[in-house]
Design a protein around this motif. Structure first.
Motif, PDB file in Angstrom:
ATOM      1  N   MET A  18       0.833  -1.211   0.000  1.00 57.31           N
ATOM      2  CA  MET A  18       0.000   0.000   0.000  1.00 57.31           C
ATOM      3  C   MET A  18       0.868   1.260   0.000  1.00 57.31           C
ATOM      4  O   MET A  18       0.523   2.254  -0.643  1.00 57.31           O
ATOM      5  CB  MET A  18      -0.961  -0.016   1.198  1.00 57.31           C
ATOM      6  CG  MET A  18      -1.942  -1.195   1.168  1.00 57.31           C
ATOM      7  SD  MET A  18      -2.845  -1.390  -0.379  1.00 57.31           S
ATOM      8  CE  MET A  18      -3.933   0.011  -0.296  1.00 57.31           C
ATOM      9  N   GLY A  19       1.995   1.219   0.694  1.00 51.08           N
ATOM     10  CA  GLY A  19       2.913   2.355   0.673  1.00 51.08           C
ATOM     11  C   GLY A  19       3.461   2.601  -0.721  1.00 51.08           C
ATOM     12  O   GLY A  19       3.572   3.741  -1.176  1.00 51.08           O
ATOM     13  N   ALA A  20       3.801   1.526  -1.418  1.00 54.59           N
ATOM     14  CA  ALA A  20       4.314   1.667  -2.785  1.00 54.59           C
ATOM     15  C   ALA A  20       3.261   2.245  -3.710  1.00 54.59           C
ATOM     16  O   ALA A  20       3.580   2.972  -4.657  1.00 54.59           O
ATOM     17  CB  ALA A  20       4.791   0.310  -3.303  1.00 54.59           C
ATOM     18  N   LEU A  21       1.996   1.959  -3.425  1.00 53.50           N
ATOM     19  CA  LEU A  21       0.904   2.460  -4.262  1.00 53.50           C
ATOM     20  C   LEU A  21       0.415   3.838  -3.844  1.00 53.50           C
ATOM     21  O   LEU A  21      -0.610   4.311  -4.339  1.00 53.50           O
ATOM     22  CB  LEU A  21      -0.258   1.457  -4.247  1.00 53.50           C
ATOM     23  CG  LEU A  21       0.052   0.110  -4.898  1.00 53.50           C
ATOM     24  CD1 LEU A  21      -1.093  -0.856  -4.676  1.00 53.50           C
ATOM     25  CD2 LEU A  21       0.354   0.285  -6.375  1.00 53.50           C
ATOM     26  N   SER A  22       1.150   4.499  -2.965  1.00 54.07           N
ATOM     27  CA  SER A  22       0.726   5.827  -2.502  1.00 54.07           C
ATOM     28  C   SER A  22       1.205   6.956  -3.411  1.00 54.07           C
ATOM     29  O   SER A  22       0.921   8.116  -3.147  1.00 54.07           O
ATOM     30  CB  SER A  22       1.229   6.066  -1.073  1.00 54.07           C
ATOM     31  OG  SER A  22       2.646   6.176  -1.071  1.00 54.07           O
ATOM     32  N   ASP A  23       1.908   6.613  -4.482  1.00 53.98           N
ATOM     33  CA  ASP A  23       2.430   7.624  -5.404  1.00 53.98           C
ATOM     34  C   ASP A  23       1.772   7.444  -6.773  1.00 53.98           C
ATOM     35  O   ASP A  23       1.732   6.328  -7.295  1.00 53.98           O
ATOM     36  CB  ASP A  23       3.950   7.465  -5.522  1.00 53.98           C
ATOM     37  CG  ASP A  23       4.540   8.518  -6.414  1.00 53.98           C
ATOM     38  OD1 ASP A  23       4.524   8.324  -7.649  1.00 53.98           O
ATOM     39  OD2 ASP A  23       5.016   9.541  -5.890  1.00 53.98           O
ATOM     40  N   PRO A  24       1.283   8.530  -7.389  1.00 55.40           N
ATOM     41  CA  PRO A  24       0.603   8.408  -8.681  1.00 55.40           C
ATOM     42  C   PRO A  24       1.477   7.846  -9.803  1.00 55.40           C
ATOM     43  O   PRO A  24       0.966   7.144 -10.682  1.00 55.40           O
ATOM     44  CB  PRO A  24       0.179   9.839  -9.014  1.00 55.40           C
ATOM     45  CG  PRO A  24       0.233  10.592  -7.734  1.00 55.40           C
ATOM     46  CD  PRO A  24       1.212   9.888  -6.857  1.00 55.40           C
ATOM     47  N   ILE A  25       2.766   8.112  -9.791  1.00 55.74           N
ATOM     48  CA  ILE A  25       3.649   7.559 -10.822  1.00 55.74           C
ATOM     49  C   ILE A  25       3.723   6.047 -10.679  1.00 55.74           C
ATOM     50  O   ILE A  25       3.606   5.300 -11.658  1.00 55.74           O
ATOM     51  CB  ILE A  25       5.061   8.181 -10.759  1.00 55.74           C
ATOM     52  CG1 ILE A  25       5.015   9.683 -11.016  1.00 55.74           C
ATOM     53  CG2 ILE A  25       6.011   7.461 -11.719  1.00 55.74           C
ATOM     54  CD1 ILE A  25       4.564  10.084 -12.396  1.00 55.74           C
ATOM     55  N   ARG A  26       3.868   5.562  -9.447  1.00 53.73           N
ATOM     56  CA  ARG A  26       3.931   4.119  -9.228  1.00 53.73           C
ATOM     57  C   ARG A  26       2.591   3.463  -9.558  1.00 53.73           C
ATOM     58  O   ARG A  26       2.547   2.371 -10.127  1.00 53.73           O
ATOM     59  CB  ARG A  26       4.386   3.810  -7.805  1.00 53.73           C
ATOM     60  CG  ARG A  26       5.843   4.222  -7.582  1.00 53.73           C
ATOM     61  CD  ARG A  26       6.415   3.702  -6.300  1.00 53.73           C
ATOM     62  NE  ARG A  26       5.873   4.278  -5.107  1.00 53.73           N
ATOM     63  CZ  ARG A  26       6.395   5.312  -4.448  1.00 53.73           C
ATOM     64  NH1 ARG A  26       7.493   5.908  -4.897  1.00 53.73           N
ATOM     65  NH2 ARG A  26       5.845   5.759  -3.344  1.00 53.73           N
ATOM     66  N   VAL A  27       1.501   4.136  -9.246  1.00 56.93           N
ATOM     67  CA  VAL A  27       0.178   3.630  -9.619  1.00 56.93           C
ATOM     68  C   VAL A  27       0.095   3.504 -11.138  1.00 56.93           C
ATOM     69  O   VAL A  27      -0.372   2.500 -11.676  1.00 56.93           O
ATOM     70  CB  VAL A  27      -0.936   4.557  -9.081  1.00 56.93           C
ATOM     71  CG1 VAL A  27      -2.273   4.229  -9.720  1.00 56.93           C
ATOM     72  CG2 VAL A  27      -1.028   4.457  -7.564  1.00 56.93           C
ATOM     73  N   ARG A  61       9.424  -2.944  -6.821  1.00 58.77           N
ATOM     74  CA  ARG A  61      10.090  -4.245  -6.705  1.00 58.77           C
ATOM     75  C   ARG A  61      10.309  -4.612  -5.235  1.00 58.77           C
ATOM     76  O   ARG A  61      10.007  -5.729  -4.812  1.00 58.77           O
ATOM     77  CB  ARG A  61      11.429  -4.226  -7.441  1.00 58.77           C
ATOM     78  CG  ARG A  61      12.122  -5.584  -7.430  1.00 58.77           C
ATOM     79  CD  ARG A  61      13.547  -5.504  -7.919  1.00 58.77           C
ATOM     80  NE  ARG A  61      14.360  -4.798  -6.943  1.00 58.77           N
ATOM     81  CZ  ARG A  61      15.225  -3.822  -7.226  1.00 58.77           C
ATOM     82  NH1 ARG A  61      15.410  -3.422  -8.464  1.00 58.77           N
ATOM     83  NH2 ARG A  61      15.916  -3.244  -6.267  1.00 58.77           N
ATOM     84  N   ASP A  62      10.822  -3.672  -4.454  1.00 58.00           N
ATOM     85  CA  ASP A  62      11.097  -3.943  -3.049  1.00 58.00           C
ATOM     86  C   ASP A  62       9.838  -4.272  -2.256  1.00 58.00           C
ATOM     87  O   ASP A  62       9.886  -5.028  -1.285  1.00 58.00           O
ATOM     88  CB  ASP A  62      11.821  -2.761  -2.399  1.00 58.00           C
ATOM     89  CG  ASP A  62      13.251  -2.604  -2.885  1.00 58.00           C
ATOM     90  OD1 ASP A  62      13.781  -3.521  -3.550  1.00 58.00           O
ATOM     91  OD2 ASP A  62      13.848  -1.533  -2.609  1.00 58.00           O
ATOM     92  N   ALA A  63       8.697  -3.713  -2.679  1.00 58.93           N
ATOM     93  CA  ALA A  63       7.428  -3.989  -2.010  1.00 58.93           C
ATOM     94  C   ALA A  63       6.839  -5.331  -2.443  1.00 58.93           C
ATOM     95  O   ALA A  63       5.897  -5.819  -1.825  1.00 58.93           O
ATOM     96  CB  ALA A  63       6.428  -2.866  -2.297  1.00 58.93           C
TER      97      ALA A  63
END
Length: 116
Positions: A18-27, A61-63
């Motif tokens: 969920m932390g990794a998905l908190s950024d619009p670029i990563r989304v 990747r780390d997530a």
């Protein structure tokens, strides 16, 4: 380049995902990769510097959201859809649906000439 670390299935933590998905670029990167195809880093288009894109890909990747494969000097990335489904059943589909509805990450895509 050293081999990338990928968390084992049991090491993938919901808070990290969920932390990794908190950024619009990563989304946006997850949305692009959701078609299940492996993509070369050079195929990805995002409104950030290459070093920043590399950072976002590393966070994913780390997530445990993606898997990176190196072939010579080129890197390829895929979404770990099956692993995420096994670890958190239904989560990825719900998140992808919400991303689509809210149009989060739409500024990320594929470079011209990359397969659709």
């Amino acid at each position: 380049m050293q081999k990338a670390h990928h968390p084992e299935l049991g090491e993938i933590a919901l808070t990290e995902v969920m932390g990794a998905l908190s950024d619009p670029i990563r989304v946006g990167l997850v949305r692009v990769l959701a078609d299940g195809r492996e993509r070369g880093w050079g195929q990805l288009r995002a409104p950030v510097a290459k070093s920043t894109l590399s950072h976002h890909l590393r966070v994913l990747r780390d997530a445990g959201l993606t898997r990176t494969r190196q072939e010579g000097t080129r890197c390829y990335v895929t979404l770990r859809r099956d692993d995420l489904q096994a670890r958190f059943p239904g989560l990825l589909q719900v998140v992808l649906s919400a991303m689509e509805i809210d149009d989060v990450g739409s500024q990320v895509g594929l470079r011209d000439g990359a397969d659709p």
